[in-house]
Design a protein around this motif. Sequence first.
Motif: not given
Ligand SMILES: CC(C)(COP(=O)(O)OP(=O)(O)OC[C@H]1O[C@@H](n2cnc3c(N)ncnc32)[C@H](O)[C@@H]1OP(=O)(O)O)[C@@H](O)C(=O)NCCC(=O)NCCSC(=O)/C=C/CC(=O)O
Length: 593
Positions: A75-80, A202-204, A212-214, A351-354, A360-365, A367-369
Amino acid sequence: MEHAPKAIDVTNDVEMRTFNFFTMGIDGHPLGLHLDMAIPTILNNADEEQQKDWLPKAANREFIATYAQTEMGHGTNLKKLETTATYDPKTQEFVLNSPTITSTKWWPGNLGKSSNYAVVMAQLYTQGKCHGAHPFFVQLRDLNTHKPLKGITVGDIGPKFGMNTVDNGFLQFDHVRTPRRSMFMKHAKVLPDGRYVPPVHDKLNYSAMVFIRAAIVSGMAYHLLVTSTIAVRYSAIRRQGEITPGAGEVKVLDYQTQQHRIFPQLARGLAFRLSGQYIMKLYTQTMDDIRNGDISAVPDLHALSCGLKAVTTHHAALGLEQCRMACGGHGYSQASGFPLHYSVAVGACTYEGENMVMLLQTARHLMKIAKAIRAGQSPKSNKIVDYLFHKGPPKCLIDQAYDTNYRNVLESFEHLARRQTLEVYDKLVQLQQQGRNYEQAWNDCAVELCKATRAHVRTFLARTFVEEIDKISDLSIKSVLQDLLQLYLYYEVTECATGLLEDGFMTGQQHKYAKKKIYEALEKIRPNAVSIVDSFDFQDRELHSVLGRRDGNVYENLLKWAQSSPLNKTDVLPFHHKYLGKMMEEARQRSKI
Ligand SMILES: CC(C)(COP(=O)(O)OP(=O)(O)OC[C@H]1O[C@@H](n2cnc3c(N)ncnc32)[C@H](O)[C@@H]1OP(=O)(O)O)[C@@H](O)C(=O)NCCC(=O)NCCSC(=O)/C=C/CC(=O)O
Ligand SMILES: Cc1cc2nc3c(=O)[nH]c(=O)nc-3n(C[C@H](O)[C@H](O)[C@H](O)COP(=O)(O)OP(=O)(O)OC[C@H]3O[C@@H](n4cnc5c(N)ncnc54)[C@H](O)[C@@H]3O)c2cc1C
C-alpha cells in the motif's frame, strides 16, 4: 417521479467535496471514491479528449468509479506494486494482469460491489521496459448486468474495524485487455507504436492522493468540531456530583477536567479548518500551475500535505477519543455517534498514506532545507519554510508582558522546529561520516525526523491560526475566537514542552505560565461553549448522536433509541426458552434433587 439527481458540479469546489467526502465516509456513500479520487484523477491526469469523454459521464453518475491502487502486498511502497499493464502494439491495447496473490488489489473503497469502473494503478511495461506505476481507467463490470467482465474477479474484503457501510473490495486481473487510450495520457503517454513519453514530473500521477491528503485536513477539522459539539452539548445537560456540597449536582461541563478534555479539541478543530483551507487553495493553485506548465510548487505541496495529513489525523483520532470518554457510559453507546465518527476519522491515520511514511516524506523536504542552511544559502521566499533560515531569540519570551499576536509563542514553535530539523540533519551527516550509507543513516534517524516534521507542522498550524484570527473584523466574534486561539497556542506549548525545556530555551517557570494561560482560557470559553458549538449549525442528522441533539432532550430520546433496537421488538426473545430458559429449568430441577 423522484427528483433525478442533478449532475455533480465538478468545478474545483473542493471545499464542498471535502465536506462530502467525510460525511459520505460516515454514510458509506457508494460515490465516495468516485467523487474524491476518480474525478480528481480525471481532472488532473486525463488529456483533453479523455476528459471530454469521461468527465461528463462521471459528473452525471453514468458509472461509479473507484481508485484501485493498494494491493494485498503493498500500500505504501508504490514502486513495488505488482499489477502489470503490458502494451501490445499489435492490437494497441494494454494487458492488465495480477501475477501473484499479493498483487490482488485490496482495500479500494466501493470496489467490492458498487463500482463498475476503476482508476487502476499498474506497473507500465512497453517495448520490454518498466516505466513505473501509472493510472489506467478500466471498466470492471457490465453497465447493464453489473456482472464482472471477463478476466476480472472482484468482491468485498469483509467486515473491518469500522466504515462497514463501505464496500472496500478486492480485484484481480487475468490478462484483461484494455484500449491504449485507457491509460491516463495528460502527463505520460504511450504512442501507438509503443514508445513511452515521460511526464514533466514523475509524481504527477500521484495527484489524486495529494488532493485527498489536502482534503483530509478539513475533514479532520469536521470530525473534531462534530464530536466536540456532541461532548459540549451533552456535558451541558449531564449533571453528576457537586462542587459545593449541598448546592446540588453540577453540569459536568463545570468541571475543569471536563473543559481541559474537550475545549482543546474544539480549538484544534478550528486550527485544522483554517490550515485545511490554506492547503486546499495551495492544491488548487498548484494544479492550475501544472496546467500552465509550472511544476515549481509540487514539492512544497507534497511536503505540506503529507505533514498536515499525518498530524491532523493523529490529533483528531486522539481528540475524538477524549470527547467520547468525556461522555461517560453513554459515550460508549452507538447512540452517541462516536463509534461512527471515530472509525472514519481514525482510518485516515492509515489511508491516503500511513502517517509515519507521510511524516518522513515531509522530513525529506526539511532535510533539503537544512542542507541549504548549513551551506549558508539564503532563504527562497516561501512563508512555509522561511523561518527555518532565520535566527530566533536565544531564549523563550512567552511570559513577557506584551506578546502582540503571539509572536513570542510562535517563535518558540519556530525555535523547536529549527533546532530539531538542524540537529537531525547534523546527525544524518555524522552517521554517514562514520560510514553508514544514506538509507541506513536515514533509518537510524527516522524517529527524530518525524519529530522535526511534527514541530514544523505545529508551527504552520499555529501561525495560520494566528494570522486568520487577526483578519477578523467583527470584534464580538474575534474575542471568542481569541479565547480558543489562546487555549490552542498554550496547549500546544505544553504538548511540546519536552522539546522546549530540553535545550534550556524555555524555563520551568515559563512552562507554569503556559499552564496558567490554559486554565485562564478554559474559564473564558466555558460561558460561551454551547453557543460556540451551536454556531457551527450542524444538523442533528449529521451528528448521528442522541447525546448531541440540539434540543438537549437526551434522556427521553436515549430510551426511545434503545426501545427501537430490533432486540426489543418482543419482550421475550424467540430463542430464550430453547437455550437460556431450558438451562435455568434444568438447573432448578437439579437443585431439587
Ligand atoms: C511514500 C511515497 C510518497 C514514496 O514515493 P515513491 O515515488 O514511491 O518514492 P520516493 O520516496 O523515493 O519519492 C521520490 C520523490 O518523489 C517525491 N514525491 C513522492 N510523492 C510525491 C507526490 N505525491 N507529489 C510530489 N512529489 C512526490 C518525494 O518527495 C521524493 O522527492 P525527493 O526530491 O525527496 O527525492 C509513495 O510511495 C506513496 O505515496 N505511498 C503512499 C500510498 C498512498 O498514499 N496510498 C493511498 C491509496 S488511496 C487511499 O488510501 C484512499 C482512501 C480513501 C478512503 O477510502 O477514504
Ligand atoms: C479504510 C481504508 C480505506 C482505504 N481505501 C483505499 C482506496 O480507496 N484505494 C486504495 O488504493 N487504497 C485504499 N486503502 C489502503 C491504504 O491506502 C493503505 O492501507 C495505506 O496506504 C497503508 O499502506 P499499507 O496498508 O501497505 O501499510 P504498510 O505500509 O504495510 O504499513 C505497515 C507499517 O509499516 C510502516 N512502514 C511502511 N513503509 C515504511 C517506510 N518506508 N518507512 C517507515 N515505516 C514504514 C508503516 O508506517 C506502518 O507502521 C484504504 C485503507 C483503509 C484502512
